[in-house]
Design a protein around this motif. Structure first.
Motif, PDB file in Angstrom:
ATOM      1  N   TYR A 131      29.164  27.254  44.657  1.00  0.00           N
ATOM      2  CA  TYR A 131      29.774  27.131  45.980  1.00  0.00           C
ATOM      3  C   TYR A 131      29.171  28.210  46.873  1.00  0.00           C
ATOM      4  CZ  TYR A 131      33.134  24.375  43.312  1.00  0.00           C
ATOM      5  OH  TYR A 131      33.714  23.441  42.482  1.00  0.00           O
ATOM      6  N   ASN A 176      28.969  32.264  46.577  1.00  0.00           N
ATOM      7  CA  ASN A 176      30.312  32.846  46.608  1.00  0.00           C
ATOM      8  C   ASN A 176      31.025  32.701  45.267  1.00  0.00           C
ATOM      9  OD1 ASN A 176      30.438  33.924  49.138  1.00  0.00           O
ATOM     10  ND2 ASN A 176      31.461  32.176  50.084  1.00  0.00           N
ATOM     11  N   LYS A 177      30.873  31.521  44.674  1.00  0.00           N
ATOM     12  CA  LYS A 177      31.597  31.211  43.443  1.00  0.00           C
ATOM     13  C   LYS A 177      30.724  30.340  42.560  1.00  0.00           C
ATOM     14  CE  LYS A 177      35.705  28.624  41.905  1.00  0.00           C
ATOM     15  NZ  LYS A 177      36.892  27.859  42.368  1.00  0.00           N
ATOM     16  N   THR A 179      30.875  28.179  38.696  1.00  0.00           N
ATOM     17  CA  THR A 179      31.621  27.767  37.507  1.00  0.00           C
ATOM     18  C   THR A 179      30.646  27.222  36.465  1.00  0.00           C
ATOM     19  OG1 THR A 179      32.012  25.508  38.333  1.00  0.00           O
ATOM     20  CG2 THR A 179      33.650  27.184  38.865  1.00  0.00           C
ATOM     21  N   VAL A 253      34.661  30.796  35.279  1.00  0.00           N
ATOM     22  CA  VAL A 253      34.591  30.940  36.736  1.00  0.00           C
ATOM     23  C   VAL A 253      34.130  32.351  37.070  1.00  0.00           C
ATOM     24  CG1 VAL A 253      35.855  30.822  38.905  1.00  0.00           C
ATOM     25  CG2 VAL A 253      36.441  29.257  37.034  1.00  0.00           C
ATOM     26  N   GLU A 255      33.755  34.638  40.189  1.00  0.00           N
ATOM     27  CA  GLU A 255      34.105  34.791  41.604  1.00  0.00           C
ATOM     28  C   GLU A 255      34.707  36.176  41.833  1.00  0.00           C
ATOM     29  OE1 GLU A 255      36.589  32.344  45.068  1.00  0.00           O
ATOM     30  OE2 GLU A 255      37.125  32.133  42.949  1.00  0.00           O
ATOM     31  N   PRO A 256      34.141  36.981  42.708  1.00  0.00           N
ATOM     32  CA  PRO A 256      32.922  36.696  43.485  1.00  0.00           C
ATOM     33  C   PRO A 256      31.670  36.842  42.617  1.00  0.00           C
ATOM     34  CG  PRO A 256      33.686  38.905  43.941  1.00  0.00           C
ATOM     35  CD  PRO A 256      34.722  38.288  43.039  1.00  0.00           C
TER      36      PRO A 256
END
Length: 283
Positions: A131, A176-177, A179, A253, A255-256
């Protein structure tokens, strides 16, 4: 009746044993590569640049885990005494082979052999979702991790890595992210549970067959068998689901997303050590 309950208990123990042993190595040294065999010597360690952080290294013996990763039993000296340590999930088997062959090829004036290994000769990278700052979603297989960008093979694309339409890159500074898709073994667990329930049903029927010519007695025995089969089926399927859950890995995940994540992220890529020559052409 006691025999039937004993049978059901035995099947449950077998299923649970399968879930426990799924994460263990088979205990037998494996020849990871014809160039080094199953034992890495000090000379080979220095030549192939393996275990560089272990001072006093002497030997390493490799063991294959069910997930194709390798564990290494490393012997070393510390303060004049010989010691050993087990490093679990050291490298993927194909990854280590790639590293060894690439190092050998580069030193024997065949660098093209080291950087042009075909996709079929190597492992698959993890499926990821990225993302970006602008909300853009980029999905696909992680091919390699560069200092400034991530190289991704688009979904539903063939293995022609020279096709620029199949490859995309994402700038690390704009992520930004991220996964990383996990691995679900729920279907496998259900399959194991189903097979176990079928086996249990067949054994229950064989053990508790009608022994009387009386039709009413036979009906009673059949009903009893169906009840036991129903119980064993439920237990086996539940145990299968449990195995699937225990052996599955969830999505990861990040993030950040920061530069500190790059080194660890490389282990999820198809090419964690070298980029093939055809991939280097993609900017």
């Amino acid at each position: 009746m006691k025999n039937i309950y004993f049978l059901i208990l035995t099947l449950i123990l077998i299923l649970l044993k399968a879930s426990v042993t799924s994460g263990q190595s088979n205990g037998t040294p494996i020849i990871v590569n014809p160039l080094i065999g199953d034992t890495l010597s000090l000379k080979e360690r220095d030549y192939y640049i393996l275990f560089p952080d272990i001072a006093g290294f002497q030997t390493a013996v490799f063991y294959l885990n069910p997930d194709s990763s390798l564990s290494a039993d490393v012997k070393y000296t510390l303060d004049g005494q010989q010691r050993d340590t087990l490093i679990k999930n050291y490298k993927n088997l194909e990854s280590l082979n790639y590293h060894i062959y690439a190092r050998y090829a580069l030193d024997h004036e065949h660098p093209e052999s080291a950087i042009n290994i075909q996709p079929s000769d190597y492992r698959r990278g993890s499926q990821i979702n990225i993302y970006n700052e602008g909300g853009e979603l980029i999905s696909g297989e992680l091919l390699s991790v560069r200092e400034n960008s991530l190289v991704i093979l688009k979904p539903d694309c063939d293995e022609d890595l020279t096709n620029l339409d199949c490859i995309t890159t994402a700038k690390n500074s704009e992520v930004n992210k991220l996964t990383i898709k996990g691995n679900s073994n729920l279907a496998l667990g259900l399959g194991i549970g189903l097979l176990a329930s079928l086996l249990a049903g067949a054994i229950i029927y064989a053990v508790n067959q009608p022994s009387s010519s009386n039709i009413f007695s036979n009906i009673g025995t059949t009903r009893e068998n169906l009840r036991y089969i129903g119980i064993s089926t439920g237990i086996c399927l539940a145990a299968g689901v449990l195995i699937g859950i225990l052996t599955s890995t969830p999505d990861e995940v990040v993030e950040p997303f920061t530069e500190d994540e790059l080194e660890g992220l490389s282990s999820y890529s198809r090419y964690p050590l070298f980029e093939p020559g055809r991939l280097k052409k993609i900017k």
